[in-house]
Design an enzyme around this catalytic site. Sequence first.
Site, PDB file in Angstrom:
ATOM      1  N   GLU A 124       0.838  -1.211   0.000  1.00  0.00           N
ATOM      2  CA  GLU A 124       0.000   0.000   0.000  1.00  0.00           C
ATOM      3  C   GLU A 124       0.873   1.261   0.000  1.00  0.00           C
ATOM      4  OE1 GLU A 124      -3.108  -0.365  -0.527  1.00  0.00           O
ATOM      5  OE2 GLU A 124      -3.896  -2.134   0.494  1.00  0.00           O
ATOM      6  N   HIS A 150      -6.972  -4.131   9.753  1.00  0.00           N
ATOM      7  CA  HIS A 150      -8.182  -4.883   9.404  1.00  0.00           C
ATOM      8  C   HIS A 150      -9.015  -5.097  10.673  1.00  0.00           C
ATOM      9  CE1 HIS A 150      -6.120  -6.861   5.642  1.00  0.00           C
ATOM     10  NE2 HIS A 150      -6.145  -5.547   5.590  1.00  0.00           N
ATOM     11  N   HIS A 219     -12.875  -4.410   3.825  1.00  0.00           N
ATOM     12  CA  HIS A 219     -11.428  -4.498   3.962  1.00  0.00           C
ATOM     13  C   HIS A 219     -10.945  -4.010   5.337  1.00  0.00           C
ATOM     14  CE1 HIS A 219      -7.274  -3.695   1.856  1.00  0.00           C
ATOM     15  NE2 HIS A 219      -7.126  -4.057   3.118  1.00  0.00           N
TER      16      HIS A 219
HETATM   17  O1  2HA Z   1      -0.410  -5.078   3.929  1.00  0.00           O
HETATM   18  O2  2HA Z   1      -3.380  -5.077   4.496  1.00  0.00           O
HETATM   19  O3  2HA Z   1      -4.210  -3.915   2.268  1.00  0.00           O
HETATM   20  C1  2HA Z   1      -1.414  -5.951   3.588  1.00  0.00           C
HETATM   21  C2  2HA Z   1      -2.703  -5.240   3.512  1.00  0.00           C
HETATM   22  C3  2HA Z   1      -3.092  -4.714   2.198  1.00  0.00           C
HETATM   23 ZN    ZN Z   2      -5.337  -4.315   4.137  1.00  0.00          ZN
END
Ligand code: 2HA
Ligand code: ZN
Length: 283
Positions: A124, A150, A219
Amino acid sequence: MKQTFHSFIDRFAQTANDIWLKGWAEANAGNISLRLDDSLLPPKNSRRSSKWQPTGPPAQSGRRAGREFPQIAGDCFLISAAGSFLKNFKLSPDENLGVIQIDSEGSNYRVLWGFARNGAPTSELLTHLYIHSVRKKISNGKDKAVIHAHCPALSALTFILPLDDARLTKLLWQMHAECILAFPEGVGFIPWQMPGSSALAEKTAEKLKNFHAVLWQFHGIIAAGPDLDKTLGLIETIEKTCEIYIKAISAGRIKNKLSKKQLLKIADHFRLKPNQKILSQIK
Ligand code: 2HA
Ligand code: ZN
């Protein structure tokens, strides 16, 4: 206590560990970056200098190799490695983290420290650079940290409700009195985009012109702030509020929430100016 590069690495790794302990960074999920003051750069004798590499795929109209980020030209960032597990930052920081420097045009980067064993910055990276660029300008240099995680409750919310910036912000403000204090400007929402994609990076940067945090549908969340504690604190507040909402709807129909009058009272007491456009939509 005077901070050194190495005490700073410990702090960074501790934050990563805290995120992992919360269950917000399964496997290689999540990534973190921090714009470094000159006083926090790696000691000269531990620095290396890799080849310059493009910051990302060229923009459609771009003339140069990478994307251009003039706002952060010359800046250095401590950033997590692609594929790294947040729980391992403490164990082997130089494998799981690195320091990169952006060139004087803002379109290439080189590695000054870390990413041992052929590592590279997080998948990212483009999103992080876009956010740093936007937030540095808007905050007059105050915002230095970016965290992506997450978190399960806020992610779950994106499966059960139709959301946009206003719907999400209203829900959060009205479910937990801390929210209007933590984010008077609101929180952004982006419908699903491919992780690591240019589209996700561009849409996120656009939202972070107005907000400090944005939910990525199905996500997780990405947030920016002046330091790691404040940025993680913002994520904690949002995630907790989503938990409160999910607990409440699991227990029955929601019959009470903070009213517009109560929200205005809080804002007034703390001399905050909440997002008027969103506030005006609350009856
Ligand atoms: O780094 O979370 O969105 C792994 C992730 C990608
Ligand atoms: Zn991620």
